[in-house]
Design an enzyme around this catalytic site. Structure first.
Site, PDB file in Angstrom:
ATOM      1  N   LYS A  15       0.883  -1.239  -0.072  1.00 43.42           N
ATOM      2  CA  LYS A  15      -0.041  -0.021   0.036  1.00 43.42           C
ATOM      3  C   LYS A  15       0.935   1.316   0.029  1.00 43.42           C
ATOM      4  O   LYS A  15       2.174   1.439   0.049  1.00 43.42           O
ATOM      5  CB  LYS A  15      -0.892  -0.031   1.248  1.00 43.42           C
ATOM      6  CG  LYS A  15      -1.838  -1.263   1.150  1.00 43.42           C
ATOM      7  CD  LYS A  15      -2.805  -1.308   2.539  1.00 43.42           C
ATOM      8  CE  LYS A  15      -3.749  -2.287   2.572  1.00 43.42           C
ATOM      9  NZ  LYS A  15      -4.710  -2.159   3.799  1.00 43.42           N
TER      10      LYS A  15
ATOM     11  N   TYR B  49     -12.715  -2.668  -3.163  1.00 41.37           N
ATOM     12  CA  TYR B  49     -13.278  -2.563  -1.594  1.00 41.37           C
ATOM     13  C   TYR B  49     -14.815  -2.497  -1.562  1.00 41.37           C
ATOM     14  O   TYR B  49     -15.356  -2.029  -0.808  1.00 41.37           O
ATOM     15  CB  TYR B  49     -12.623  -1.372  -0.860  1.00 41.37           C
ATOM     16  CG  TYR B  49     -11.140  -1.820  -0.456  1.00 41.37           C
ATOM     17  CD1 TYR B  49     -10.920  -2.765   0.552  1.00 41.37           C
ATOM     18  CD2 TYR B  49     -10.168  -0.859  -0.622  1.00 41.37           C
ATOM     19  CE1 TYR B  49      -9.619  -2.878   0.828  1.00 41.37           C
ATOM     20  CE2 TYR B  49      -8.982  -1.080  -0.069  1.00 41.37           C
ATOM     21  CZ  TYR B  49      -8.659  -2.166   0.634  1.00 41.37           C
ATOM     22  OH  TYR B  49      -7.249  -2.276   1.182  1.00 41.37           O
TER      23      TYR B  49
ATOM     24  N   ARG C 188       2.590  -7.108   9.156  1.00 36.77           N
ATOM     25  CA  ARG C 188       2.117  -6.217   9.839  1.00 36.77           C
ATOM     26  C   ARG C 188       2.468  -5.907  11.394  1.00 36.77           C
ATOM     27  O   ARG C 188       2.575  -4.982  11.963  1.00 36.77           O
ATOM     28  CB  ARG C 188       0.472  -6.152   9.616  1.00 36.77           C
ATOM     29  CG  ARG C 188      -0.346  -5.971   8.478  1.00 36.77           C
ATOM     30  CD  ARG C 188      -1.642  -6.454   8.186  1.00 36.77           C
ATOM     31  NE  ARG C 188      -2.263  -6.140   6.981  1.00 36.77           N
ATOM     32  CZ  ARG C 188      -3.337  -6.553   6.667  1.00 36.77           C
ATOM     33  NH1 ARG C 188      -3.806  -7.350   7.153  1.00 36.77           N
ATOM     34  NH2 ARG C 188      -3.992  -5.937   5.544  1.00 36.77           N
TER      35      ARG C 188
ATOM     36  N   ASN D 194      -1.549  -0.108   7.467  1.00 33.97           N
ATOM     37  CA  ASN D 194      -1.035  -1.474   7.700  1.00 33.97           C
ATOM     38  C   ASN D 194      -0.211  -2.192   6.695  1.00 33.97           C
ATOM     39  O   ASN D 194      -0.189  -3.413   6.266  1.00 33.97           O
ATOM     40  CB  ASN D 194      -2.253  -2.486   8.170  1.00 33.97           C
ATOM     41  CG  ASN D 194      -3.379  -2.689   7.134  1.00 33.97           C
ATOM     42  OD1 ASN D 194      -3.184  -2.293   6.086  1.00 33.97           O
ATOM     43  ND2 ASN D 194      -4.386  -3.351   7.523  1.00 33.97           N
TER      44      ASN D 194
ATOM     45  N   HIS E 274      -1.833  -5.262   1.482  1.00 36.14           N
ATOM     46  CA  HIS E 274      -2.978  -6.248   1.389  1.00 36.14           C
ATOM     47  C   HIS E 274      -2.700  -7.581   0.835  1.00 36.14           C
ATOM     48  O   HIS E 274      -1.841  -7.858   0.037  1.00 36.14           O
ATOM     49  CB  HIS E 274      -3.787  -5.371   0.302  1.00 36.14           C
ATOM     50  CG  HIS E 274      -5.085  -6.241  -0.465  1.00 36.14           C
ATOM     51  ND1 HIS E 274      -6.042  -6.271   0.281  1.00 36.14           N
ATOM     52  CD2 HIS E 274      -5.111  -7.262  -1.323  1.00 36.14           C
ATOM     53  CE1 HIS E 274      -6.951  -7.091  -0.352  1.00 36.14           C
ATOM     54  NE2 HIS E 274      -6.548  -7.739  -1.229  1.00 36.14           N
TER      55      HIS E 274
ATOM     56  N   GLU F 183      -9.929 -10.218  -7.600  1.00 37.18           N
ATOM     57  CA  GLU F 183      -9.134  -9.099  -7.193  1.00 37.18           C
ATOM     58  C   GLU F 183      -7.977  -8.992  -8.305  1.00 37.18           C
ATOM     59  O   GLU F 183      -7.593  -8.091  -8.996  1.00 37.18           O
ATOM     60  CB  GLU F 183      -8.537  -9.011  -5.976  1.00 37.18           C
ATOM     61  CG  GLU F 183      -9.556  -8.550  -4.780  1.00 37.18           C
ATOM     62  CD  GLU F 183      -8.826  -8.939  -3.401  1.00 37.18           C
ATOM     63  OE1 GLU F 183      -7.677  -9.159  -3.223  1.00 37.18           O
ATOM     64  OE2 GLU F 183      -9.519  -8.808  -2.218  1.00 37.18           O
TER      65      GLU F 183
HETATM   66  P1  TYD Z   1     -10.442  -5.674   5.660  1.00 37.27           P
HETATM   67  O1  TYD Z   1     -10.740  -6.086   4.336  1.00 37.27           O
HETATM   68  O2  TYD Z   1     -11.353  -5.884   6.970  1.00 37.27           O
HETATM   69  O3  TYD Z   1      -8.859  -6.304   6.204  1.00 37.27           O
HETATM   70  P2  TYD Z   1      -7.765  -6.754   5.276  1.00 37.27           P
HETATM   71  O4  TYD Z   1      -7.074  -5.831   4.617  1.00 37.27           O
HETATM   72  O5  TYD Z   1      -7.030  -7.626   6.606  1.00 37.27           O
HETATM   73  O6  TYD Z   1      -8.368  -8.078   4.502  1.00 37.27           O
HETATM   74  O7  TYD Z   1     -10.193  -3.908   5.874  1.00 37.27           O
HETATM   75  C1  TYD Z   1      -9.354  -3.446   4.439  1.00 37.27           C
HETATM   76  C2  TYD Z   1      -8.676  -2.346   4.907  1.00 37.27           C
HETATM   77  O8  TYD Z   1      -9.207  -1.464   5.751  1.00 37.27           O
HETATM   78  C3  TYD Z   1      -7.654  -2.793   6.088  1.00 37.27           C
HETATM   79  O9  TYD Z   1      -6.406  -3.442   5.556  1.00 37.27           O
HETATM   80  C4  TYD Z   1      -7.279  -1.560   6.707  1.00 37.27           C
HETATM   81  C5  TYD Z   1      -8.612  -0.666   6.493  1.00 37.27           C
HETATM   82  N1  TYD Z   1      -9.171  -0.899   7.948  1.00 37.27           N
HETATM   83  C6  TYD Z   1      -9.419   0.456   8.544  1.00 37.27           C
HETATM   84  O10 TYD Z   1      -8.768   1.508   8.149  1.00 37.27           O
HETATM   85  N2  TYD Z   1     -10.058   0.463   9.599  1.00 37.27           N
HETATM   86  C7  TYD Z   1     -10.892  -0.412  10.167  1.00 37.27           C
HETATM   87  O11 TYD Z   1     -11.450  -0.547  11.401  1.00 37.27           O
HETATM   88  C8  TYD Z   1     -10.754  -1.695   9.328  1.00 37.27           C
HETATM   89  C9  TYD Z   1     -11.514  -3.016   9.635  1.00 37.27           C
HETATM   90  C10 TYD Z   1     -10.326  -1.834   8.122  1.00 37.27           C
END
Ligand code: TYD
Length: 184
Positions: free
Chosen positions: A43, A83, A136, A146, A149, A160
């Site tokens: 990211k 997303y 992470r 974080n 992805h 995706e």
């Molecule tokens: P998600 O698809 O739930 O997690 P992952 O990336 O682990 O599959 O969420 C997508 C991204 O959205 C996540 O990496 C970081 C962001 N995010 C936030 O900024 N705040 C939040 O509370 C959550 C759940 C996600």
């Protein structure tokens, strides 16, 4: 319109065809499960923090194959599709703002159980819950930054990958070390 950055692994198709032909003799893939693919993306915060190599290193040293790689400035449209399931979340607009704030390095990795394994390599969505040793867990503090992805299911990965990559951008190649990584 979002500008595209130029870093693309466009290994010449002729080279790939040659390699496949040479390696293909007696080295045909014997496992269908080792061709599972997933989307991994460094990211904007990960790119800014020079963590591209670190992310690639972890997937390479595990034994997965890189079959697609490019740097791009992602558009709102692409991220809205990516997303789509998060559209109603309170963090959605700030997530899109952040994901379009700079270049992303998108990759496709291939290998046995690569979707599940990559989620383990990447770690929990919330860095506070991510184990040390995960990407992470080692490199991030806040959930909104974080670093990386990784697709969360095989079906999600297929969706995706088709959003982020054209079929012609993915290279099918055979690793010379295949028999040392997989039980044949
Ligand atoms: P998600 O698809 O739930 O997690 P992952 O990336 O682990 O599959 O969420 C997508 C991204 O959205 C996540 O990496 C970081 C962001 N995010 C936030 O900024 N705040 C939040 O509370 C959550 C759940 C996600």
């Amino acid at each position: 319109m979002a500008a595209r950055f130029a870093l693309c692994v466009h290994v010449a198709r002729a080279v790939t065809r040659t390699s496949t032909r040479v390696l293909g003799q007696g080295h045909a893939r014997s496992l269908s499960s080792d061709t599972e693919r997933t989307l991994v993306a460094v990211k904007p915060d990960g790119v800014q923090r020079r963590l591209i190599g670190e992310v690639i290193k972890r997937f390479e040293q595990r034994g997965f194959r890189l079959v697609g790689l490019k740097m791009l400035q992602a558009s709102d449209k692409l991220l809205a599709q990516h997303y789509v399931s998060l559209q109603r979340k309170p963090f959605y607009s700030s997530l899109l703002y952040y994901m379009t704030s700079g270049p992303i390095v998108a990759m496709v990795w291939e290998g046995h159980n690569v979707v599940r394994s990559s989620r383990m390599l990447v770690g929990n969505t919330d860095p506070a819950e991510a184990a040390p040793g995960t990407i992470r867990g080692d490199f991030s503090v806040h959930i909104s930054r974080n670093v990386v992805h990784a697709s969360d299911s095989v079906e999600g990965a297929e969706r995706e990958i088709s959003l982020w990559f054209h079929r012609s951008e993915l290279i099918d190649w055979e690793g010379w070390d295949h028999k040392n990584i997989y039980h044949l």
